[in-house]
Design an enzyme around this catalytic site. Structure first.
Site, PDB file in Angstrom:
ATOM      1  N   ASP A  41      10.579 -40.121  27.927  1.00 55.99           N
ATOM      2  CA  ASP A  41       9.230 -39.814  27.446  1.00 55.99           C
ATOM      3  C   ASP A  41       8.947 -38.366  27.784  1.00 55.99           C
ATOM      4  O   ASP A  41       9.379 -37.857  28.812  1.00 55.99           O
ATOM      5  CB  ASP A  41       8.180 -40.771  28.021  1.00 55.99           C
ATOM      6  CG  ASP A  41       8.059 -40.703  29.530  1.00 55.99           C
ATOM      7  OD1 ASP A  41       7.157 -40.006  30.031  1.00 55.99           O
ATOM      8  OD2 ASP A  41       8.872 -41.362  30.213  1.00 55.99           O
ATOM      9  N   GLU A 128      -3.463 -44.783  34.403  1.00 54.49           N
ATOM     10  CA  GLU A 128      -3.127 -44.483  35.795  1.00 54.49           C
ATOM     11  C   GLU A 128      -4.269 -43.643  36.370  1.00 54.49           C
ATOM     12  O   GLU A 128      -4.971 -42.944  35.645  1.00 54.49           O
ATOM     13  CB  GLU A 128      -1.802 -43.728  35.880  1.00 54.49           C
ATOM     14  CG  GLU A 128      -1.743 -42.491  34.989  1.00 54.49           C
ATOM     15  CD  GLU A 128      -0.346 -41.884  34.929  1.00 54.49           C
ATOM     16  OE1 GLU A 128       0.073 -41.299  35.950  1.00 54.49           O
ATOM     17  OE2 GLU A 128       0.309 -41.996  33.880  1.00 54.49           O
TER      18      GLU A 128
END
Length: 243
Positions: A41, A128
């Site tokens: 990613d 997150e």
């Protein structure tokens, strides 16, 4: 944003990963190299990529940061998305969640900026805690977090025709009891232990096992991820999830 050329579902290349790590971890038990299918990613921090080289060295899929909050587009998204598509690398996009903006606004922003492309991987919601945010240090209660996540996920599923994936870190997952969001695939970050140890009982599709990977075709470090199944499982997953 102009829509890039369409990437049709295909029998994806799954070469064995030939990666290294700038800060290798000494794995105990089931390590990442037990898994056949790996990918990366990336975001603006990764420069131009030589995708044929990356694919030849084991990059079987790629996810790119597309948006953040309700007004930020990652400057590298469009070029990464287009280049990976041209190379035939299965690609998907993720959204970095911002806790000081309503979920529906963030979903609309993602939809506005990420094309509904044939063959794309399911979109990802990255949730997150961001302790370094200069504008938002808010940490809502767990019930609110899950409710807003559901709003975002529902909006993307309606638009893209695919059920999104949820990416989480260990502390966020535990604090917000994210396992209560049923029916979703998870992408789990765990750089010092197998997900079965760090997230006991949680099924997963992707495991982010390093943030310091070194991959031929990339300049500098990049996040490394493993898919949960075999090469055959990966082809089945792609056939089921690419639309």
């Amino acid at each position: 944003m102009p829509h890039p050329p369409r990437q049709a579902p295909a029998q994806a290349v799954t070469n064995a990963p030939r990666f290294s790590d700038a800060k290798p971890h000494e794995w105990v038990g089931r390590s990442p190299d037990h898994y056949a299918v790996h990918g990366i990613d990336a975001s603006r921090w990764q420069a131009e990529v030589d995708w044929p080289t990356a694919q030849a060295n084991g990059v079987s899929f790629a996810y790119f940061k597309a948006t953040e909050g309700g007004d930020i587009i990652d400057p590298g998204f469009e070029s990464h998305w287009n280049a990976a598509g041209r190379a035939g690398v299965p690609r998907g996009a993720y959204h970095f969640y911002y806790f000081c903006r309503p979920a529906i606004e963030q979903a609309r922003w993602f939809i506005r900026n990420v094309p509904r492309s044939k063959g794309a991987l399911p979109p990802v919601l990255d949730m997150e805690w961001n302790a370094h945010s200069p504008t938002c240090t808010k940490r809502p209660d767990a019930a609110h977090v899950r409710h807003e996540a559901q709003v975002f996920l529902d909006a993307l599923e309606r638009h893209y025709g695919q059920r999104p994936i949820i990416y989480v870190t260990v502390d966020f997952y535990q604090h917000n009891e994210m396992q209560r969001l049923q029916g979703y695939e998870f992408w789990l970050r765990s750089v010092a232990g197998h997900p079965s140890e760090i997230y006991p009982g949680q099924a997963w599709s992707f495991w982010q096992y390093s943030g310091t990977g070194l991959v031929p075709g990339f300049q500098g470090k990049v996040d490394l991820n493993a898919f949960a199944g075999s090469r055959g499982d990966w082809q089945t997953w792609l056939a089921r999830r690419q639309r």
